[in-house]
Design an enzyme around this catalytic site. Structure first.
Site, PDB file in Angstrom:
ATOM      1  N   CYS A 111     -13.227   8.209  14.893  1.00 37.46           N
ATOM      2  CA  CYS A 111     -11.930   7.678  15.362  1.00 37.46           C
ATOM      3  C   CYS A 111     -10.849   8.752  15.271  1.00 37.46           C
ATOM      4  CB  CYS A 111     -11.495   6.491  14.506  1.00 37.46           C
ATOM      5  SG  CYS A 111     -12.652   5.131  14.538  1.00 37.46           S
TER       6      CYS A 111
HETATM    7  C1  BEZ Z   1     -16.172   6.752  12.660  1.00 39.50           C
HETATM    8  O1  BEZ Z   1     -15.156   6.479  13.298  1.00 39.50           O
HETATM    9  O2  BEZ Z   1     -16.391   7.888  12.278  1.00 39.50           O
HETATM   10  C2  BEZ Z   1     -17.169   5.696  12.323  1.00 39.50           C
HETATM   11  C3  BEZ Z   1     -16.729   4.394  12.129  1.00 39.50           C
HETATM   12  C4  BEZ Z   1     -17.677   3.431  11.784  1.00 39.50           C
HETATM   13  C5  BEZ Z   1     -19.012   3.764  11.701  1.00 39.50           C
HETATM   14  C6  BEZ Z   1     -19.433   5.060  11.932  1.00 39.50           C
HETATM   15  C7  BEZ Z   1     -18.499   6.037  12.247  1.00 39.50           C
END
Ligand code: BEZ
Length: 212
Positions: free
Chosen positions: A45
């Site tokens: 994100c």
């Molecule tokens: C991420 O945004 O890095 C992420 C969020 C939830 C699960 C796996 C990765």
């Protein structure tokens, strides 16, 4: 029931990093993109929010307002926004909804319980100036989205709204397009597509992009 293409995007009022947002009022007469993030302080994100901030000029050029969402409180968002600016080479330049009560996530069916019953998947909704949902993309949490592809879909939507064309596989702005099969009248085709067309099949007629 889940939202579908052609539905009116549900309105809501929610807190964001840029103050309280009443969605329809905030959209005004613009196109919009609403996209969700599973949670704050997550690596994928963080990269996505940096990338969309870098692409802000491209969204602006197309008259598209961008808004993100994550199901954490505003106090966390504020700290995370600092990390995004520090690590991604671009400060966040659009609002991020603080959807801790999951009001918007539930309204837009962004939580898919068989994937995770707490956090959102990576949803993207493209909304037109009439507030209609025009495109929905859903990615799992572990796969970062391609926002250049999302810009491409907006180019296609905006072109096909204005001309009787559809865009072929892997099309990019400036490339040849397809005359819609429902258009049969030769005089009208000549008038609408003065550069001519090539009929590969009666239903597959290729023409230069009409607004280039
Ligand atoms: C991420 O945004 O890095 C992420 C969020 C939830 C699960 C796996 C990765």
């Amino acid at each position: 029931m889940a939202l579908r293409i052609g539905d009116i995007a549900p309105d809501f009022t929610q807190e964001s990093t840029e103050g309280t947002i009443s969605f329809h009022k905030w959209l005004g007469n613009s196109w919009g993109i609403l996209f969700s993030h599973p949670r704050d302080f997550t690596p994928v994100c963080t990269t996505e929010l940096g990338e969309v901030s870098k692409l802000k000029g491209e969204f602006d050029k197309r008259g598209v307002k961008v808004i993100g969402l994550s199901v954490d409180p505003l106090s966390d968002h504020v700290k995370w926004v600092g990390d995004i600016g520090e690590t991604q080479g671009c400060a966040l330049n659009f609002p991020l909804l603080a959807d801790a009560d999951k009001k918007v996530s539930n309204l837009y069916d962004m939580i898919h319980p068989n994937a995770n019953d707490t956090f959102t998947v990576r949803s993207v909704f493209v909304i037109d100036p009439n507030k209609k949902v025009r495109l929905i993309i859903t990615y799992p949490a572990s796969t970062g989205r391609n926002f250049v592809e999302i810009l491409r879909t907006i180019d296609s939507l905006q072109l096909t709204d204005n001309y009787k064309v559809a865009t072929p596989v892997n099309w990019k702005d400036g490339q040849d397009v397809i005359i819609v099969p429902s258009l049969k009248d030769e005089d009208e085709i000549k008038r609408l597509f003065p550069k001519g067309y090539k009929a590969v099949k009666p239903y597959l007629r290729i023409t230069p992009q009409p607004n280039k």
